[in-house]
Design a protein around this motif. Structure first.
Motif, PDB file in Angstrom:
ATOM      1  N   LYS A   1      30.992  26.049  36.201  1.00 54.01           N
ATOM      2  CA  LYS A   1      30.162  26.988  36.957  1.00 54.01           C
ATOM      3  C   LYS A   1      30.218  26.660  38.453  1.00 54.01           C
ATOM      4  O   LYS A   1      30.361  27.544  39.291  1.00 54.01           O
ATOM      5  CB  LYS A   1      28.723  26.931  36.462  1.00 54.01           C
ATOM      6  N   TYR A   2      30.113  25.376  38.786  1.00 49.78           N
ATOM      7  CA  TYR A   2      30.166  24.962  40.188  1.00 49.78           C
ATOM      8  C   TYR A   2      31.531  25.246  40.803  1.00 49.78           C
ATOM      9  O   TYR A   2      31.626  25.674  41.953  1.00 49.78           O
ATOM     10  CB  TYR A   2      29.826  23.490  40.334  1.00 49.78           C
ATOM     11  N   VAL A   3      32.601  25.019  40.042  1.00 53.47           N
ATOM     12  CA  VAL A   3      33.946  25.308  40.545  1.00 53.47           C
ATOM     13  C   VAL A   3      34.086  26.811  40.804  1.00 53.47           C
ATOM     14  O   VAL A   3      34.622  27.224  41.841  1.00 53.47           O
ATOM     15  CB  VAL A   3      35.029  24.811  39.551  1.00 53.47           C
ATOM     16  N   GLU A   4      33.577  27.613  39.891  1.00 55.64           N
ATOM     17  CA  GLU A   4      33.640  29.070  40.059  1.00 55.64           C
ATOM     18  C   GLU A   4      32.859  29.515  41.301  1.00 55.64           C
ATOM     19  O   GLU A   4      33.355  30.302  42.116  1.00 55.64           O
ATOM     20  CB  GLU A   4      33.082  29.761  38.813  1.00 55.64           C
TER      21      GLU A   4
ATOM     22  N   SER B   1      34.660  28.422  44.401  1.00 54.94           N
ATOM     23  CA  SER B   1      35.821  29.280  44.651  1.00 54.94           C
ATOM     24  C   SER B   1      35.402  30.575  45.333  1.00 54.94           C
ATOM     25  O   SER B   1      36.066  31.045  46.266  1.00 54.94           O
ATOM     26  CB  SER B   1      36.539  29.600  43.343  1.00 54.94           C
ATOM     27  N   LYS B   2      34.278  31.139  44.879  1.00 60.47           N
ATOM     28  CA  LYS B   2      33.763  32.351  45.517  1.00 60.47           C
ATOM     29  C   LYS B   2      33.369  32.072  46.965  1.00 60.47           C
ATOM     30  O   LYS B   2      33.616  32.894  47.851  1.00 60.47           O
ATOM     31  CB  LYS B   2      32.560  32.898  44.747  1.00 60.47           C
ATOM     32  N   ALA B   3      32.761  30.929  47.194  1.00 62.27           N
ATOM     33  CA  ALA B   3      32.311  30.581  48.550  1.00 62.27           C
ATOM     34  C   ALA B   3      33.486  30.394  49.506  1.00 62.27           C
ATOM     35  O   ALA B   3      33.424  30.794  50.667  1.00 62.27           O
ATOM     36  CB  ALA B   3      31.453  29.319  48.513  1.00 62.27           C
ATOM     37  N   PHE B   4      34.578  29.805  49.009  1.00 63.71           N
ATOM     38  CA  PHE B   4      35.751  29.588  49.855  1.00 63.71           C
ATOM     39  C   PHE B   4      36.608  30.840  49.989  1.00 63.71           C
ATOM     40  O   PHE B   4      37.410  30.955  50.916  1.00 63.71           O
ATOM     41  CB  PHE B   4      36.618  28.438  49.312  1.00 63.71           C
ATOM     42  N   GLY B   5      36.471  31.739  49.033  1.00 63.78           N
ATOM     43  CA  GLY B   5      37.247  32.979  49.084  1.00 63.78           C
ATOM     44  C   GLY B   5      38.729  32.732  48.861  1.00 63.78           C
ATOM     45  O   GLY B   5      39.120  31.992  47.953  1.00 63.78           O
ATOM     46  N   ASP B   6      39.576  33.326  49.700  1.00 63.44           N
ATOM     47  CA  ASP B   6      41.032  33.221  49.546  1.00 63.44           C
ATOM     48  C   ASP B   6      41.537  31.797  49.747  1.00 63.44           C
ATOM     49  O   ASP B   6      42.603  31.437  49.241  1.00 63.44           O
ATOM     50  CB  ASP B   6      41.736  34.152  50.544  1.00 63.44           C
TER      51      ASP B   6
ATOM     52  N   ALA C   1      40.366  29.154  48.481  1.00 67.43           N
ATOM     53  CA  ALA C   1      39.990  28.316  47.347  1.00 67.43           C
ATOM     54  C   ALA C   1      41.201  27.730  46.621  1.00 67.43           C
ATOM     55  O   ALA C   1      41.141  26.614  46.122  1.00 67.43           O
ATOM     56  CB  ALA C   1      39.137  29.110  46.361  1.00 67.43           C
ATOM     57  N   GLU C   2      42.312  28.478  46.584  1.00 69.58           N
ATOM     58  CA  GLU C   2      43.482  28.011  45.831  1.00 69.58           C
ATOM     59  C   GLU C   2      44.031  26.703  46.372  1.00 69.58           C
ATOM     60  O   GLU C   2      44.581  25.903  45.618  1.00 69.58           O
ATOM     61  CB  GLU C   2      44.568  29.088  45.830  1.00 69.58           C
ATOM     62  N   SER C   3      43.893  26.475  47.658  1.00 70.98           N
ATOM     63  CA  SER C   3      44.448  25.267  48.253  1.00 70.98           C
ATOM     64  C   SER C   3      43.486  24.080  48.212  1.00 70.98           C
ATOM     65  O   SER C   3      43.838  22.990  48.633  1.00 70.98           O
ATOM     66  CB  SER C   3      44.844  25.537  49.711  1.00 70.98           C
ATOM     67  N   LYS C   4      42.299  24.283  47.681  1.00 68.34           N
ATOM     68  CA  LYS C   4      41.279  23.228  47.672  1.00 68.34           C
ATOM     69  C   LYS C   4      41.276  22.478  46.340  1.00 68.34           C
ATOM     70  O   LYS C   4      41.497  23.071  45.285  1.00 68.34           O
ATOM     71  CB  LYS C   4      39.870  23.821  47.895  1.00 68.34           C
ATOM     72  N   PRO C   5      41.002  21.177  46.386  1.00 68.80           N
ATOM     73  CA  PRO C   5      40.895  20.414  45.127  1.00 68.80           C
ATOM     74  C   PRO C   5      39.653  20.836  44.332  1.00 68.80           C
ATOM     75  O   PRO C   5      38.661  21.306  44.900  1.00 68.80           O
ATOM     76  CB  PRO C   5      40.767  18.964  45.578  1.00 68.80           C
ATOM     77  N   LYS C   6      39.730  20.633  43.032  1.00 71.12           N
ATOM     78  CA  LYS C   6      38.651  21.038  42.132  1.00 71.12           C
ATOM     79  C   LYS C   6      37.331  20.354  42.506  1.00 71.12           C
ATOM     80  O   LYS C   6      36.269  20.977  42.439  1.00 71.12           O
ATOM     81  CB  LYS C   6      39.042  20.696  40.689  1.00 71.12           C
ATOM     82  N   ALA C   7      37.386  19.102  42.905  1.00 73.71           N
ATOM     83  CA  ALA C   7      36.164  18.373  43.267  1.00 73.71           C
ATOM     84  C   ALA C   7      35.486  19.005  44.478  1.00 73.71           C
ATOM     85  O   ALA C   7      34.259  19.095  44.537  1.00 73.71           O
ATOM     86  CB  ALA C   7      36.485  16.910  43.548  1.00 73.71           C
TER      87      ALA C   7
ATOM     88  N   LEU D   1      35.763  22.187  45.394  1.00 73.33           N
ATOM     89  CA  LEU D   1      35.213  23.466  44.935  1.00 73.33           C
ATOM     90  C   LEU D   1      33.893  23.251  44.191  1.00 73.33           C
ATOM     91  O   LEU D   1      32.924  23.980  44.404  1.00 73.33           O
ATOM     92  CB  LEU D   1      36.209  24.186  44.023  1.00 73.33           C
ATOM     93  N   ALA D   2      33.856  22.228  43.341  1.00 65.31           N
ATOM     94  CA  ALA D   2      32.639  21.938  42.583  1.00 65.31           C
ATOM     95  C   ALA D   2      31.505  21.516  43.509  1.00 65.31           C
ATOM     96  O   ALA D   2      30.358  21.940  43.319  1.00 65.31           O
ATOM     97  CB  ALA D   2      32.908  20.850  41.544  1.00 65.31           C
ATOM     98  N   SER D   3      31.815  20.703  44.512  1.00 64.16           N
ATOM     99  CA  SER D   3      30.752  20.270  45.425  1.00 64.16           C
ATOM    100  C   SER D   3      30.214  21.439  46.241  1.00 64.16           C
ATOM    101  O   SER D   3      29.010  21.536  46.482  1.00 64.16           O
ATOM    102  CB  SER D   3      31.223  19.140  46.332  1.00 64.16           C
ATOM    103  N   ARG D   4      31.093  22.349  46.648  1.00 62.17           N
ATOM    104  CA  ARG D   4      30.619  23.540  47.368  1.00 62.17           C
ATOM    105  C   ARG D   4      29.773  24.410  46.451  1.00 62.17           C
ATOM    106  O   ARG D   4      28.741  24.933  46.846  1.00 62.17           O
ATOM    107  CB  ARG D   4      31.825  24.326  47.907  1.00 62.17           C
TER     108      ARG D   4
END
Length: 142
Positions: free
Chosen positions: A46-49, A52-57, A59-65, A67-70
């Motif tokens: 849920k946090y990763v999702e 990913s929404k917060a980073f937008g486009d 997000a693909e280049s960001k590590p999973k950790a 994305l989860a922290s954001r």
């Protein structure tokens, strides 16, 4: 001689009850571990999702950790924003539980005392439900 027999039966009964409670506690521990294991993966996803929404486009280049922290940060902000309404709803729920617990005497009882009584009654009820649920989950795992 009958007293000694009664005493021995009581002792055996207490030992059996202690064994039963120990087994239930063990199963509740297994159940808690199972729930934590399930819940942590769901929460991470849920946090990763949300991250990913917060980073937008980007997000693909960001590590999973990251994305989860954001995503966790977004969830924390949402929780803080909704805290006053949730606090009020909880207070009203506890107040109603206190009125139910106090019965006819509720009208003459202080509001804060009613909320306290409701908190105790709710904690007792919810705690028992949770314990039984954890034992059940532990039985399935064990």
């Amino acid at each position: 001689m009958g007293e000694l027999k009664d005493l021995r039966e009581q002792s055996e009964s207490l030992v059996n009850r202690a064994k039963e409670l120990g087994n239930k506690l063990y199963l509740a521990g297994l159940g808690a571990y199972e729930k934590a294991e399930e819940g942590s993966e769901e929460l991470l996803n849920k946090y990763v999702e949300n991250g990913s929404k917060a980073f937008g486009d980007d997000a693909e280049s960001k590590p999973k950790a990251l994305l989860a922290s954001r995503g966790a940060l977004v969830a924390a902000r949402e929780l803080l924003d909704s805290a006053p309404e949730k606090r009020q709803a909880l207070y009203e729920k506890l107040l109603e539980a206190g009125k139910k617990e106090r019965g006819e005497k509720a009208e003459e009882t202080n509001e804060y005392l009613l909320a306290g009584l409701g908190a105790v009654a709710t904690a007792r009820e919810e705690g028992e439900k949770l314990f039984n649920e954890l034992v059940s989950t532990g039985e399935k795992r064990g």
